[in-house]
Design a protein around this motif. Structure first.
Motif, short mmCIF file in Angstrom:
data_model
loop_
_atom_site.label_atom_id
_atom_site.label_comp_id
_atom_site.label_asym_id
_atom_site.label_seq_id
_atom_site.Cartn_x
_atom_site.Cartn_y
_atom_site.Cartn_z
N ARG A 171 -4.11 3.27 -4.98
CA ARG A 171 -2.46 2.58 -5.40
C ARG A 171 -1.81 1.44 -3.95
NH1 ARG A 171 1.14 6.55 -9.32
NH2 ARG A 171 -0.49 7.45 -10.56
N LEU A 172 -1.49 1.77 -3.04
CA LEU A 172 -1.49 1.54 -2.13
C LEU A 172 -2.53 -0.20 -2.10
CD1 LEU A 172 -1.29 3.66 1.06
CD2 LEU A 172 1.04 1.98 -0.16
N TRP A 173 -3.96 -0.37 -1.66
CA TRP A 173 -4.13 -1.53 -2.09
C TRP A 173 -4.00 -2.26 -3.23
CZ3 TRP A 173 -6.31 -3.33 1.92
CH2 TRP A 173 -7.16 -2.50 2.57
N THR A 174 -3.22 -1.43 -4.54
CA THR A 174 -3.06 -2.93 -5.59
C THR A 174 -1.72 -3.51 -5.19
OG1 THR A 174 -4.10 -0.79 -6.78
CG2 THR A 174 -2.33 -2.75 -7.95
N LEU A 175 -0.86 -2.42 -4.78
CA LEU A 175 0.55 -2.66 -4.16
C LEU A 175 0.16 -4.52 -3.23
CD1 LEU A 175 3.74 -3.11 -4.58
CD2 LEU A 175 3.35 -1.09 -2.73
#
Length: 85
Positions: A5-9
């Motif tokens: 999720r962090l990489w997506t953000l």
């Protein structure tokens, strides 16, 4: 929050900084002027500020995501420094 999720953000935060300068039709005009500068020029300066404002939080999130990925793979949270510092 998971690393995925962090990489997506991070990707979401960086997308406007990449896409807006490539979208030439958005700023290929002279009006409105700001302080005597045509729209094209002051919009480019505004894009620099937007890119900085989006890149710094993306960098911080990427560092956190990297730490989570390293721990998940059984590595130390921080990358080893080859110079020994």
């Amino acid at each position: 929050m998971s690393a995925r999720r962090l990489w997506t953000l991070v990707g979401v935060l960086l997308t406007p900084a990449v896409v807006l300068p490539l979208w030439v039709g958005l700023y290929d005009r002279q009006d409105p002027e700001l302080g005597g500068f045509p729209f094209f020029y002051w919009f480019q300066f505004a894009l620099i500020l937007v890119a900085v404002a989006l890149t710094f939080p993306a960098y911080l999130l990427a560092r956190q995501a990297d730490r989570l990925d390293r721990v998940r793979h059984g590595l130390t949270p921080e990358a080893d420094d080859p110079d020994g510092r």
